[in-house]
Design an enzyme around this catalytic site. Structure first.
Site, PDB file in Angstrom:
ATOM      1  N   ASP A 146     -10.783   2.035  -3.224  1.00  0.00           N
ATOM      2  CA  ASP A 146     -11.324   1.681  -1.901  1.00  0.00           C
ATOM      3  C   ASP A 146     -12.848   1.648  -1.929  1.00  0.00           C
ATOM      4  OD1 ASP A 146      -8.914   1.332  -0.707  1.00  0.00           O
ATOM      5  OD2 ASP A 146      -8.966   3.128   0.536  1.00  0.00           O
ATOM      6  N   ASP A 192       0.826  -1.212   0.000  1.00  0.00           N
ATOM      7  CA  ASP A 192       0.000   0.000   0.000  1.00  0.00           C
ATOM      8  C   ASP A 192       0.862   1.265   0.000  1.00  0.00           C
ATOM      9  OD1 ASP A 192      -2.343   1.479   0.059  1.00  0.00           O
ATOM     10  OD2 ASP A 192      -3.220   0.332   1.700  1.00  0.00           O
TER      11      ASP A 192
HETATM   12  C1  GLA Z   1      -5.755   1.744   2.193  1.00  0.00           C
HETATM   13  C2  GLA Z   1      -6.173   0.584   1.326  1.00  0.00           C
HETATM   14  C3  GLA Z   1      -7.256  -0.202   2.028  1.00  0.00           C
HETATM   15  C4  GLA Z   1      -6.738  -0.685   3.366  1.00  0.00           C
HETATM   16  C5  GLA Z   1      -6.242   0.480   4.192  1.00  0.00           C
HETATM   17  C6  GLA Z   1      -5.537   0.002   5.446  1.00  0.00           C
HETATM   18  O1  GLA Z   1      -6.757   2.679   2.318  1.00  0.00           O
HETATM   19  O2  GLA Z   1      -6.605   1.035   0.083  1.00  0.00           O
HETATM   20  O3  GLA Z   1      -7.691  -1.284   1.244  1.00  0.00           O
HETATM   21  O4  GLA Z   1      -5.693  -1.601   3.145  1.00  0.00           O
HETATM   22  O5  GLA Z   1      -5.320   1.298   3.473  1.00  0.00           O
HETATM   23  O6  GLA Z   1      -5.084   1.044   6.236  1.00  0.00           O
END
Ligand code: GLA
EC number: 3.2.1.22
Length: 756
Positions: free
Chosen positions: A566, A496
């Site tokens: 997301d 990420d």
């Molecule tokens: C980001 C990712 C999510 C999740 C969060 C965790 O927003 O896109 O899918 O993994 O971080 O903090």
């Protein structure tokens, strides 16, 4: 002036004599993906020494350029593949129309330096230590090495060499272009701007530009506009790819271009840092597309004897509309780009705990979810954020990559063993490039983040960006990931990256090199990914950036899939996923089934609808399985079984957009297996209105002469639908689905009958 002309002439003559000594046709060996309908063609490089032209034939495309009488490299043709004997006339500089319009601006050049009166976007701009900023590049040489053609240009006076690299993919005709700049002078010079390549299109007054824009939770919006004389700039200044615009474009020609017909030129940058693509159209309505690092805040010091290579700018041509352009890119990504190319394995069905647990992860909770996930046929269990350091929420812990002892008193091993005993492999979330100020790492190394001395350090999600350009930071990041993967049986990392850059300073670097942070950061990111993969060859990686903010053809060389957004609402996802597939393959697109009502917009949808939306990509489950009832488990198991039966077709097949979700009311996609033995069709109804029936679906891409049988859940096809018919029938007569109500979805498949 007189003197310059003379020198130019001399260089030109000696160069031509040297380089065009013979006529060559090279058929390079090339690693190819499974051919589409067995129609694979090898890439060829042809050089005509009398006309001084170079011609690349690959897939259904011919690309040609030549050296004109002024020694400049000029684009001659880019389009549908020509016959081998078709002539490519010699290049001839465009003299322009007046003193305001000199040949240097009027001639479509492959790569041009800023000098000699250039006023369009230069590919290369240099400041020399004596103050000279004039750079005029002329052809000097060429070389063929396997399937790569290298053209060398040189400044008319100074020993600055530019090697232009061309590599065509034999199956798709997509050409990879980049440039290597070499400083053979005796002093360091400063590159102020360098792009990978320029693509020139023929003159036409009916071009339409398409590109993808977005923001967090709303990525991959298709933008379309008529192209007119002037300049459109697509760019990220954020330090990474960004989701505001993706580094991809397509230019369609024709009055009313549609999905499956017409000429389309497209391109994508292989770079995960700040970037820029300029689309300039001149008064003759000739588009010129230049892309690479953004020149904004850019500077690169090139010492004597040093070279620098730009990222790759990929370009392709389709004569079967923008749908055909997407399919070429998909094949190229899966067949030639991703780590497992040319035969990536099908993506496993995964479970991810993020939406179920947030940061509240622990051994017992994860094990309970793992048991439930295994019971429905999940193949990979992924623990998301929250497992490390003092990570209770997003305020602390990033950077401290040790297992939290309260949450996992015995380390990760018991959970991983449990996941394995359930028949799944194990994946883990990491965000290696970031640090919370509230962390051991930051307390020990406050100088490791991007910053300007004595200036504020702006936070995003309570975190700062580690300066990966620094060798010590690179060593730390590689070190902890290597240790994590060595000590634990981990099959997958969700990698990420949750903010953009601010204050992009590198105070410990020598002043003239500090802006190289934009390049060196990303180069180190790639080298970490490459080294990890080499040392841990079984590990797969997902690129995620708070959603789809770091998806590009650079990072996809090291990653197996991408997280597009997301936003997991299944209806919003229809258009998000649709946009994603214009540039990237469905098999690279992770799509989770999550809870209803959805956290994003409180919309309620059925479990079937949520599944069918996610089954258009690489299927994941992100719901809180602790809240599911017995019926939910039964439905999920059934649909996961169904998905597994068609996933190769969905993930790696040819995608046809039958009806765009942008229409609002309906949408449908069809995926056809590479060998055409199967097709899977997903249809979605947003909201029934006034008894209007769902439009009949005219399928695409089937073998017209083969017989296909149709299969669907009871009641999803209209009464009277025949059970078997020719491919032609399904494409001409079509299929009627019986969808009524709100947020309804149907899936049906066609199977080619045996022996055909
Ligand atoms: C980001 C990712 C999510 C999740 C969060 C965790 O927003 O896109 O899918 O993994 O971080 O903090």
């Amino acid at each position: 002036m007189q003197e310059r002309k003379l020198i130019l002439k001399t260089i030109w003559h000696s160069a031509i004599c040297l380089a065009f000594a013979s006529s060559i046709v090279i058929t390079p060996r090339f690693s190819l993906a499974e051919p589409v309908s067995g129609a694979s063609k090898a890439a060829q490089i042809r050089i005509d020494d009398s006309a001084h032209t170079f011609r690349l034939d690959a897939g259904d495309t011919t690309y040609a350029f030549g050296v004109n009488q002024a020694g400049a490299l000029q684009t001659l043709y880019w389009g549908k593949r020509l016959r081998p004997a078709d002539p490519i006339p010699a290049a001839k500089a465009d003299n322009g129309t007046s003193s305001f319009d000199p040949p240097v601006n009027a001639t479509p050049q492959e790569f041009v330096g800023w000098g000699g009166g250039l006023s369009i976007v230069p590919d290369l701009k240099i400041t020399f230590p004596d103050g000279n900023r004039d750079l005029v590049l002329k052809y000097v040489d060429h070389k063929i090495d396997g399937n790569q053609l290298t053209i060398t240009l040189k400044d008319i006076r100074r020993d600055v060499f530019v090697h232009l690299l061309y590599k065509a993919d034999g199956e798709t005709g997509i050409i990879a272009r980049s440039a290597r700049i070499e400083n053979h002078t005796s002093q360091a010079l400063t590159i102020e701007q360098v792009f990978a390549a320029t693509w020139n299109l023929p003159a036409s007054d009916d071009y339409r530009l398409t590109y993808l824009t977005g923001r967090w939770a709303d990525e991959w919006n298709l933008q379309q506009q008529a192209l007119r004389p002037g300049k459109v700039v697509l760019e990220s200044r954020k330090g990474s790819t960004g989701d505001e615009v993706n580094p991809w474009f397509a230019i369609e020609r024709g009055q009313q271009p549609d999905q499956e017909t017409g000429d389309v030129w497209f391109g994508a940058l292989g770079w995960s840092g700040s970037w820029q693509i300029n689309i300039e159209e001149d008064w003759q309505e000739r588009p010129r597309i230049t892309g690479g690092y953004t020149p904004f805040d850019f500077s690169y010091l090139l010492a004597p004897g040093q070279s620098m290579e730009t990222p790759t700018f990929y370009g392709g041509y389709s004569h079967t509309g923008i749908g055909g352009a997407s399919r070429l890119l998909h094949r190229f990504e899966l067949g030639s780009m991703v780590p497992q190319a040319p035969h990536p394995r099908v993506r496993p069905v995964l479970y991810n705990s993020w939406e179920a647990t947030g940061f509240d992860v622990n051994e017992a909770g994860q094990e309970a979810l793992a048991e439930k996930a295994a019971s429905i046929g999940v193949e990979r269990f992924v623990m998301d954020d929250g497992w490390f350091g003092e990570r209770k929420d997003d305020h602390a812990g990033l950077g401290d990559w040790f297992v939290n002892p309260q949450k996992f008193p015995h380390g990760l091993k018991p959970l991983i063993d449990k996941v394995h005993s359930l028949g799944m492999d194990f994946g883990l979330w990491v965000e290696p490039e970031m640090v919370n100020p509230d962390s051991e790492l930051y307390r020990n190394h406050p100088d490791w983040v991007l910053n300007f001395t004595d200036r504020p350090r702006s936070e995003g999600r309570n975190q700062l960006v580690l300066n990966l350009a620094r060798p010590d930071v690179r060593a730390y990041v590689f070190g902890f990931l290597d240790k994590l993967l060595t000590e634990n049986d981990i099959a997958f990392l969700k990698w990420d990256y949750n903010r953009n850059w601010s204050e992009p300073g590198w105070p410990s670097a020598p002043l003239p090199e500090q802006k190289e942070v934009y390049v060196k950061y990303v180069e180190n990111l790639y080298s970490i990914l490459a080294e990890l993969r080499q040392k841990h060859p079984g590990v797969e990686i997902e690129t995620c950036s708070g959603g789809g903010a770091r998806v590009d053809l650079g990072i996809l060389r090291f990653t197996d899939e991408a997280w597009p957004s997301d936003n997991t609402d299944p209806f919003d996802r229809l258009s998000i996923q649709d946009g994603f597939t214009y540039a990237y393959a469905p098999g690279l697109m992770m799509a989770w089934v999550t809870d209803s009502p959805n956290w994003m917009n409180n919309r309620s949808t059925s479990l079937e609808y949520r599944f069918l939306s996610s089954m258009q990509g690489s299927l994941g489950i992100g719901a809180n399985l602790n809240k599911w009832n017995a019926e939910d488990f039964t439905i999920a198991k059934h649909l996961i079984d169904q998905y597994k039966a068609i996933r190769e077709t969905v993930q790696q097949g040819s995608l046809y957009r039958l009806m765009s979700p942008e229409n609002g009311e309906y949408s449908a996609t069809e995926s056809v297996a590479q060998d055409q033995h199967e097709a899977a069709v997903f249809a979605f109804l947003h909201s029934s209105s006034k008894g209007k029936p769902f439009p009949r679906l005219l399928l695409r891409g089937l073998d017209p002469d083969a017989t296909y049988s149709i299969h669907a859940e009871d009641g999803s096809l209209a009464d009277g639908t025949v059970e078997r018919a020719s491919g032609d029938y399904w494409m001409q007569h079509g299929v009627s689905v019986s969808l009524r109500g709100d947020f309804q979805a149907a899936l049906f498949t066609l199977q080619r009958e045996p022996g055909q």
